[in-house]
Scaffold this motif. Structure first.
Motif, mmCIF file in Angstrom:
data_model
loop_
_atom_site.group_PDB
_atom_site.id
_atom_site.type_symbol
_atom_site.label_atom_id
_atom_site.label_comp_id
_atom_site.label_asym_id
_atom_site.label_seq_id
_atom_site.Cartn_x
_atom_site.Cartn_y
_atom_site.Cartn_z
ATOM 1 N N ILE A 16 0.827 -1.232 0.097
ATOM 2 C CA ILE A 16 0.097 -0.129 -0.079
ATOM 3 C C ILE A 16 0.845 1.276 -0.082
ATOM 4 O O ILE A 16 0.560 2.216 -0.856
ATOM 5 C CB ILE A 16 -1.017 -0.102 1.264
ATOM 6 N N ILE A 68 0.650 4.206 -2.855
ATOM 7 C CA ILE A 68 0.679 5.446 -2.490
ATOM 8 C C ILE A 68 1.798 6.535 -3.005
ATOM 9 O O ILE A 68 1.558 7.249 -3.927
ATOM 10 C CB ILE A 68 0.573 5.782 -0.802
ATOM 11 N N THR A 106 1.370 6.807 -6.839
ATOM 12 C CA THR A 106 0.198 7.811 -7.063
ATOM 13 C C THR A 106 0.775 9.078 -6.788
ATOM 14 O O THR A 106 0.483 10.012 -7.685
ATOM 15 C CB THR A 106 -1.037 7.408 -6.033
ATOM 16 N N MET A 140 0.779 12.160 -9.585
ATOM 17 C CA MET A 140 0.165 13.377 -9.514
ATOM 18 C C MET A 140 1.329 14.511 -9.691
ATOM 19 O O MET A 140 1.039 15.490 -10.447
ATOM 20 C CB MET A 140 -0.057 13.561 -7.998
ATOM 21 N N LEU A 188 12.009 8.065 6.545
ATOM 22 C CA LEU A 188 11.762 7.803 8.005
ATOM 23 C C LEU A 188 10.382 7.235 8.206
ATOM 24 O O LEU A 188 10.376 6.278 9.086
ATOM 25 C CB LEU A 188 11.667 9.337 8.770
ATOM 26 N N LYS A 203 1.345 5.685 13.852
ATOM 27 C CA LYS A 203 2.023 6.441 12.972
ATOM 28 C C LYS A 203 1.199 6.291 11.526
ATOM 29 O O LYS A 203 1.185 7.097 10.728
ATOM 30 C CB LYS A 203 3.502 6.349 12.757
ATOM 31 N N ASN A 204 0.898 5.066 11.368
ATOM 32 C CA ASN A 204 -0.009 4.760 9.930
ATOM 33 C C ASN A 204 -1.166 5.754 10.090
ATOM 34 O O ASN A 204 -1.527 6.407 8.877
ATOM 35 C CB ASN A 204 -0.451 3.556 9.764
ATOM 36 N N VAL A 253 -0.066 9.325 9.312
ATOM 37 C CA VAL A 253 0.442 9.641 8.095
ATOM 38 C C VAL A 253 -0.769 9.654 7.105
ATOM 39 O O VAL A 253 -0.968 10.321 6.158
ATOM 40 C CB VAL A 253 1.434 8.546 7.433
ATOM 41 N N LEU A 285 -2.114 12.345 4.422
ATOM 42 C CA LEU A 285 -2.293 12.179 2.851
ATOM 43 C C LEU A 285 -3.894 12.252 2.448
ATOM 44 O O LEU A 285 -4.109 12.693 1.485
ATOM 45 C CB LEU A 285 -2.070 10.563 2.569
ATOM 46 N N SER A 297 -4.814 14.636 -0.458
ATOM 47 C CA SER A 297 -5.632 14.176 -1.820
ATOM 48 C C SER A 297 -6.953 15.047 -2.001
ATOM 49 O O SER A 297 -7.478 15.139 -2.945
ATOM 50 C CB SER A 297 -5.917 12.544 -1.519
ATOM 51 N N LEU A 326 -5.793 8.172 -4.376
ATOM 52 C CA LEU A 326 -4.894 8.244 -3.419
ATOM 53 C C LEU A 326 -5.835 8.260 -2.067
ATOM 54 O O LEU A 326 -5.374 8.007 -0.889
ATOM 55 C CB LEU A 326 -4.136 9.850 -3.293
ATOM 56 N N LEU A 365 -6.554 4.995 -1.149
ATOM 57 C CA LEU A 365 -5.230 4.169 -0.652
ATOM 58 C C LEU A 365 -4.880 4.860 0.852
ATOM 59 O O LEU A 365 -4.492 3.965 1.837
ATOM 60 C CB LEU A 365 -4.005 4.585 -1.372
ATOM 61 N N SER A 366 -5.167 6.033 1.035
ATOM 62 C CA SER A 366 -5.022 6.745 2.368
ATOM 63 C C SER A 366 -6.020 5.947 3.391
ATOM 64 O O SER A 366 -5.420 6.075 4.699
ATOM 65 C CB SER A 366 -4.747 8.013 2.564
ATOM 66 N N ALA A 421 -7.365 3.181 3.059
ATOM 67 C CA ALA A 421 -6.852 1.727 3.533
ATOM 68 C C ALA A 421 -5.680 1.653 4.547
ATOM 69 O O ALA A 421 -5.516 1.050 5.406
ATOM 70 C CB ALA A 421 -6.514 1.242 2.308
ATOM 71 N N LEU A 422 -4.912 2.825 4.129
ATOM 72 C CA LEU A 422 -3.581 2.723 5.046
ATOM 73 C C LEU A 422 -3.944 3.021 6.571
ATOM 74 O O LEU A 422 -3.494 2.522 7.602
ATOM 75 C CB LEU A 422 -2.721 4.049 4.768
ATOM 76 N N ILE A 463 -4.733 -0.204 8.357
ATOM 77 C CA ILE A 463 -3.584 -1.276 8.449
ATOM 78 C C ILE A 463 -2.809 -0.978 9.587
ATOM 79 O O ILE A 463 -2.325 0.008 10.084
ATOM 80 C CB ILE A 463 -2.629 -1.080 7.171
ATOM 81 N N LYS A 482 9.691 0.714 14.377
ATOM 82 C CA LYS A 482 9.250 1.849 14.994
ATOM 83 C C LYS A 482 9.949 2.983 14.384
ATOM 84 O O LYS A 482 10.979 2.912 13.790
ATOM 85 C CB LYS A 482 9.661 1.812 16.353
ATOM 86 N N VAL A 483 9.226 4.225 13.964
ATOM 87 C CA VAL A 483 9.872 5.440 13.483
ATOM 88 C C VAL A 483 10.429 6.238 14.635
ATOM 89 O O VAL A 483 9.620 6.484 15.587
ATOM 90 C CB VAL A 483 8.880 5.946 12.955
#
Lengths: 501, 147
Positions: A165, A169, A172, A176, A426, B5-6, B9, B13, B17, B48, B51-52, B54-55, B58, B64-65
């Motif tokens: 995914i 992204i 995409t 864009m 990151l 974090k997903n 983010v 996103l 979009s 987009l 997809l975001s 969907a993210l 998830i 780890k960030v």
């Protein structure tokens, strides 16, 4: 035909002939290493120098420059993670990790030898097949192109490890970014926010150098004090027997693929190197090695893009249609010399036609002879201490961008993409899909809309055209199979964990 | 709700979009083509967005960030150096700006050999300048220097 080949050999093996190929290869390699200056610029720079030269000799020089520049691009991809041309992007996927592990010498040797294999196979195919293939190439219409590029793009998303995914992204967003600028069909400016600099869209180089090189610089800054890391070692050039076998089978296979894609007018080398990389990864027994410094990961794209550059000569020499930016410049160079490529070239100027082809053989051989001993010197770049290397790489990228656009606006954009690239790292978003979607996006949109213009808006055209239908099915499978596989694996894992519990 | 974090983010996103979609819908239309210039952007905007979303659902994978706060400072300073490089490039000229940039940037990053540093920062820009201008015929800004 035989007389023509003889005439060509005579030109090439003269003292001057060999000298010019030699000069061409050296100059090309140096120019190709500078980001932003790929084969196109290298040839363009040579045009004024060849004024008044015998056409056959001038072409020898050009062929040398052409091959040299392609190899130079690979060198900066491998050593600095700075792909200067789109053809060299796929080489950095495994080349840079390999250099990081202290095997830069080996990586450069694999690149040189696979380029040689790719170039040689493509020249042989060119000699045999040029007239026949030209007919096939013109039968590829917009729907087939669209399908081909979609196939390349879906292949990208399965190419990166980590989450599909995130790769999608990233792709995409790349697409864009490609929509920024004047729309080629209607002339509508899109997403330019009134800025004149954005009308022509963003240059490939800005994104490639930002996402790859500058983002890498950020990581280098963090690790600048790690002394004696593996990058300082160049390692031996020697390949073990097994490595050699791995490389040559891969390069052999991918050269055929690369040549065929190169014959199609379009993004020849880029799509060829990308598809070669992906298909090699798919076919490999241990795909997890790819991206971490696999020899096959360098051999596949390098052989394919060199083979594609040979393939691009098919439409140029037999039809007079340039299939890529580089061959377009070549066409210009030929016309300056008073040669009109096209169906009549073989009959009217056999010495030139065969001279070009034979000079490609020689150019290839020289490239190998010259570059293998030069590798230790080229990879000295890695011995520069990091605090010094970092500003040099930055300056390298900045000049590259300035030399293409001549304004500071693009340099600020480069900075912005460097930051985006680092942030993406990151958060574990792969950068490659973004860049490749950006490269393919513009062409995809164009062929998509051309197709729909032909069919008056009906999507059925993509399925009634047999070539595009087959390609689309492959694209769909390439996309679905990995997802199904992980899904199945997860299910099995769940079952086994339940059983154990 | 925004503990992973997903999710963060993905929200970012989604905002991107939606802005992109708004801009795409506002593109002027052109009557004489079957497929107008806004079709692909609108499609991309929705892709987009999907997809975001969907993210968002998830689960984060184990990785780890860690945003390395201490490391960010040198990166920001070097980015600042680059910013000033670009700003002054056309004013002062390629040679001067590049020489200053190489010298101070490598000095800041910990290259303390004064002599070799000054040598590199002077010789390299001059060599690149003449390579580009005389041999490659690519004009770099000459700035305040007379040549």
């Amino acid at each position: 035909m035989f007389d023509g080949i003889l005439a060509g050999i005579e030109v090439v093996f003269s003292f001057q002939g060999i000298l010019f190929v030699l000069i061409g290869v050296i100059v090309g390699t140096v120019i190709g290493m500078i980001p932003g200056l790929g084969p196109i610029t290298a040839i363009a720079v040579m045009i004024p120098i060849t004024y008044g030269m015998v056409p056959a000799l001038a072409l020898l020089l050009m062929a040398g420059v052409y091959y040299g520049a392609a190899y130079g691009g690979a060198a900066s991809s491998i050593l600095l993670n700075a792909p200067g041309t789109s053809e060299a992007v796929a080489t950095s996927f495994d080349g840079y990790p390999m250099a990081k592990q202290g095997k830069a010498g080996k990586a450069l040797a694999v690149a040189a030898i696979s380029s040689f294999i790719g170039g040689t196979i493509s020249v042989i195919l060119l000699t045999l097949l040029a007239p026949t293939l030209a007919n096939v190439a013109i039968s590829f219409g917009p729907p087939a192109y669209f399908a081909l590029m979609l196939m390349g793009l879906t292949a990208v998303s399965s190419l990166s490890d980590g989450s599909t995914i995130k790769a999608l992204i990233s792709a995409t967003i790349g697409f864009m970014i490609a929509t920024i600028g004047i729309d080629s069909q209607t002339g509508t400016p899109r997403f330019t926010f009134g800025s004149a600099h954005l009308l022509e869209g963003i240059d490939f180089l800005v994104i490639a150098l930002g996402l790859f090189a500058l983002a890498e610089v950020c990581s280098l800054i963090i690790n600048r004090k790690e002394k004696g890391t593996d990058t300082n070692k160049i390692g031996s050039l020697r390949l073990s027997k097994q490595e050699f076998r791995e490389m040559s089978t891969t390069a052999g296979k991918q050269s055929f693929l690369g040549f065929l894609i190169g014959v199609l007018p379009g993004a020849g080398g880029t799509i060829a190197s990308l598809l070669a990389y992906v298909s090699e990864k798919k076919m490999s027994k241990n795909p997890e090695q790819f991206g971490k410094g696999a020899i096959k990961g360098i051999a596949a794209p390098e052989s394919a893009n060199n083979a594609a550059s040979g393939g691009a000569f098919v439409p140029l020499l037999s039809l007079g249609i340039p299939g890529s930016g580089t061959t377009a410049v070549m066409l210009g160079a030929l016309m300056v010399l008073g040669v009109q490529p096209g169906p009549l070239l073989i009959g009217d100027h056999p010495d030139i036609f065969w001279g070009v082809i034979i000079s490609m053989y020689i150019g290839n051989i020289f490239l190998l002879i010259l570059n293998l001993p030069l590798i230790p010197y080229i990879s000295k770049i890695l011995k520069v201490p990091r605090p010094m290397l970092i500003p040099l790489v930055i300056v390298f990228c900045l000049i590259g961008v300035y030399g293409v656009s001549f304004n500071t606006f693009d340099m600020f954009l480069l900075l912005l993409f460097g930051i985006i690239g680092y942030v993406m790292r990151l958060f574990h978003f792969p950068a490659a899909p973004l860049l490749l979607a950006f490269i393919l996006g513009g062409m995809m949109e164009q062929s998509f809309r051309q197709s729909l213009t032909i069919s008056n808006g009906s999507l059925a055209i993509f399925f009634t055209n047999p070539i595009s239908c087959v390609l689309l099915i492959i694209a769909l499978l390439a996309f679905l199979l990995p997802i199904l596989k992980t899904w199945k694996r997860k299910k099995e894992d769940n079952q086994s964990s339940q059983q154990s519990a | 709700m925004l503990n992973t974090k997903n999710k963060k983010v993905s929200l970012g996103l989604m905002v991107v979009s939606i802005i992109y979609l708004i801009l795409s819908f506002r593109l002027p239309s052109y009557a004489y083509v079957p497929i107008d210039s806004d079709v692909i952007p609108i499609a991309l905007g929705f892709i987009l967005l999907l997809l975001s979303i969907a993210l968002f659902f998830i689960k984060d994978t184990g990785e780890k960030v860690k945003i390395p706060m201490n490391d960010l400072i040198p990166i920001l300073i070097v980015l600042g150096f680059i910013f000033f490089y670009i700003l002054f490039l056309e004013l002062l000229g390629f040679i001067i700006v590049t020489a200053l940039f190489i010298f101070f940037c490598s000095w800041y990053l910990g290259y303390k050999k004064f002599l070799s540093n000054s040598l590199v920062s002077i010789v390299l820009p001059v060599a690149i300048y003449f390579l580009f201008v005389s041999f490659l015929q690519i004009q770099l800004p000459s700035g305040v220097l007379p040549f």
